[in-house]
Design a protein around this motif. Sequence first.
Motif, short mmCIF file in Angstrom:
data_model
loop_
_atom_site.label_atom_id
_atom_site.label_comp_id
_atom_site.label_asym_id
_atom_site.label_seq_id
_atom_site.Cartn_x
_atom_site.Cartn_y
_atom_site.Cartn_z
N ALA A 59 -15.03 6.46 0.58
CA ALA A 59 -14.75 5.00 0.14
C ALA A 59 -16.27 3.89 1.11
O ALA A 59 -16.77 4.16 1.99
CB ALA A 59 -13.69 4.24 0.60
N ARG A 66 -9.70 -1.10 -3.89
CA ARG A 66 -10.85 0.33 -2.57
C ARG A 66 -11.86 0.74 -3.43
O ARG A 66 -11.47 1.22 -4.13
CB ARG A 66 -9.51 1.24 -1.59
CG ARG A 66 -10.81 2.14 -0.93
CD ARG A 66 -11.01 1.95 0.65
NE ARG A 66 -9.71 1.24 1.02
CZ ARG A 66 -8.09 2.33 1.40
NH1 ARG A 66 -8.35 3.12 1.49
NH2 ARG A 66 -7.31 1.23 2.28
N LEU A 81 -4.75 -0.54 -4.70
CA LEU A 81 -3.72 -0.35 -3.45
C LEU A 81 -2.44 -0.38 -3.22
O LEU A 81 -1.51 0.05 -3.14
CB LEU A 81 -5.04 -0.59 -1.74
CG LEU A 81 -6.42 -0.47 -2.32
CD1 LEU A 81 -6.88 -1.14 -1.21
CD2 LEU A 81 -6.35 1.09 -1.51
N CYS A 113 -6.83 10.24 1.75
CA CYS A 113 -7.97 9.54 2.06
C CYS A 113 -8.35 9.29 2.83
O CYS A 113 -10.02 8.99 2.72
CB CYS A 113 -6.70 8.18 1.97
SG CYS A 113 -6.19 6.79 0.77
N TYR A 173 0.73 -1.28 -0.20
CA TYR A 173 0.16 -0.10 -0.04
C TYR A 173 0.77 1.36 0.23
O TYR A 173 2.14 1.36 0.16
CB TYR A 173 -0.57 0.33 0.96
CG TYR A 173 -2.02 -0.88 1.13
CD1 TYR A 173 -1.88 -2.05 0.59
CD2 TYR A 173 -3.01 -0.78 2.09
CE1 TYR A 173 -2.72 -3.17 0.81
CE2 TYR A 173 -3.91 -1.26 2.09
CZ TYR A 173 -4.13 -2.63 1.37
OH TYR A 173 -5.49 -3.47 1.26
N GLU A 228 -13.65 -2.49 0.99
CA GLU A 228 -12.27 -2.73 0.56
C GLU A 228 -12.23 -3.99 0.74
O GLU A 228 -12.80 -5.02 1.41
CB GLU A 228 -10.71 -2.93 1.87
CG GLU A 228 -9.98 -2.84 1.18
CD GLU A 228 -8.44 -2.95 2.35
OE1 GLU A 228 -7.23 -3.50 2.51
OE2 GLU A 228 -8.74 -1.47 2.41
N GLU A 240 -1.92 5.72 2.85
CA GLU A 240 -2.67 4.83 2.55
C GLU A 240 -3.48 4.89 4.31
O GLU A 240 -2.94 4.48 5.08
CB GLU A 240 -2.67 3.47 2.33
CG GLU A 240 -4.13 3.14 1.34
CD GLU A 240 -4.68 3.46 0.07
OE1 GLU A 240 -6.00 3.89 1.17
OE2 GLU A 240 -3.89 4.20 -0.71
N SER A 298 -6.00 -6.15 5.73
CA SER A 298 -5.48 -5.28 5.11
C SER A 298 -3.66 -6.18 4.60
O SER A 298 -3.16 -5.60 5.45
CB SER A 298 -5.66 -3.90 4.87
OG SER A 298 -6.57 -3.47 4.68
N HIS A 315 -15.44 2.78 -4.20
CA HIS A 315 -16.00 3.78 -4.05
C HIS A 315 -17.87 4.04 -5.14
O HIS A 315 -17.30 3.61 -5.76
CB HIS A 315 -14.71 4.60 -4.18
CG HIS A 315 -13.56 5.35 -4.37
ND1 HIS A 315 -12.55 4.17 -4.43
CD2 HIS A 315 -12.97 5.63 -2.42
CE1 HIS A 315 -12.04 4.15 -3.51
NE2 HIS A 315 -11.58 5.55 -2.49
N ASP A 365 -13.38 1.43 -8.47
CA ASP A 365 -12.23 1.05 -7.28
C ASP A 365 -10.96 1.30 -8.01
O ASP A 365 -10.97 1.82 -9.39
CB ASP A 365 -12.24 -0.56 -8.37
CG ASP A 365 -13.63 -1.54 -7.59
OD1 ASP A 365 -14.19 -0.40 -6.94
OD2 ASP A 365 -13.42 -2.92 -7.61
#
Length: 428
Positions: A356, A348, A376, A402, A98, A359, A102, A108, A350, A373
């Motif tokens: 957002a 991610r 990431l 973010c 990432y 994820e 981020e 994640s 949106h 999208d």
Amino acid sequence: MSTLRPALLTDQYELTMVSAALSDGTADRRCVFEVFSRRLPAGRRYGVVAGTGRLIEMIRDFRFDPAEIDYLRRTGVVDERAAQWLADYRFTGDVDGYAEGELFFPGSPILTVSGTFAECVVLETLVLSVLNHDCAIAAAAARMVTAARGRALIEMGSRRAHEEAAVAAARSAYLAGFRFTSNLAAGQRYGIPTAGTAAHAFTLLHDDERAAFASQVATLGKDTTLLVDTYDIAQGIRNAIAVAGPELRAVRIDSGDLAVIAQQSRELLDSLGATETKIIVSGDLDEYAIAALAAEPVDMYGAGTAVVTGSGAPTAGLVYKLVEVEGRPVVKRSEHKATIGGRKVAVRRHKPTGTATEEVVVPQGVPDRQPNDRLLQHSYVVSGEPVPLPTLDESREHLRQCLISIPWEGLKLSGGDPAVPLTVVPAT
């Protein structure tokens, strides 16, 4: 750049594994390790990726010099075969992850390290040491920035941390949106704007408060900040304006009931004609204390201990786990510590407005991409060679964007669900 050599910033068991894997022939198996958190610290709704730029520099410089190898031989940490391997060590694999700045959530896959088992496993402690510290600081600092509601913050926690940790903390705080640091090494190393006032000791050194203020103003001019709470705050403000005039840039208050004192100080400054003189407050401020001052006439906050200790969460709780061997997913099944096998790809998701919503993490495959999208993961190291990275200021702006993108509930300081839900879907 740090003067520390990274090779021995590791745990002995990393080299135990290297020695054994070299002996049994498994050291060269192609592997994938991933960095992730199983949960966020209590009360947190997001994590912040920080320290990646520092980490990539340290991986680039990860070498064992003759003196270090001699130490490992003499103490029996490694055998001769492993010593020879370490003498030739160069990381030749890939690092993806990432972007710095981020946001991340439980599960994640924020960093992926791939290569041979031996060359990847020896990096475990270094990776976790850097990321656990810097991510923790950045997350705490980001919450303080949100609580400040656009008012400036200065990071001033160097005296509450290890000397190198203090520099890293200043970097993470700046990434999170702090405007200044008091740490000059961080200013030189990373180009972070620095700021500072004076200590109570300087006032006590002089025969009286006015003499101390006069000395500081004579040296630095009226564009300085006078510390006015050594004795009586109201008299300190009167003395400051008497010496510097209404053009004084700022006064700093480091004690007392800051909400009440800020109001009284603003009224006094205005009555003295110093309507443009700013009020800076400090003194064990964390995100909650800063939020409590939101309605008060404060222009800047100085935060120290809470920043460099992660405001109660000094580690991000990240782990570094093997998820793939020779293209085959491997899974740890320990109770409460199970892993999901296979290299993962994350996006991610949106709304068209940019908010957002989710994820999505896919093991051993690629996500079914939708129009809004955002992928990431990005390359950091390719075949052992670092790729150009964003600047610290670019990463700072990335984090700002973010934080704008997550639902407003995710910015609350109270506990609750992660700001963005994470879904692990089967490979397509």
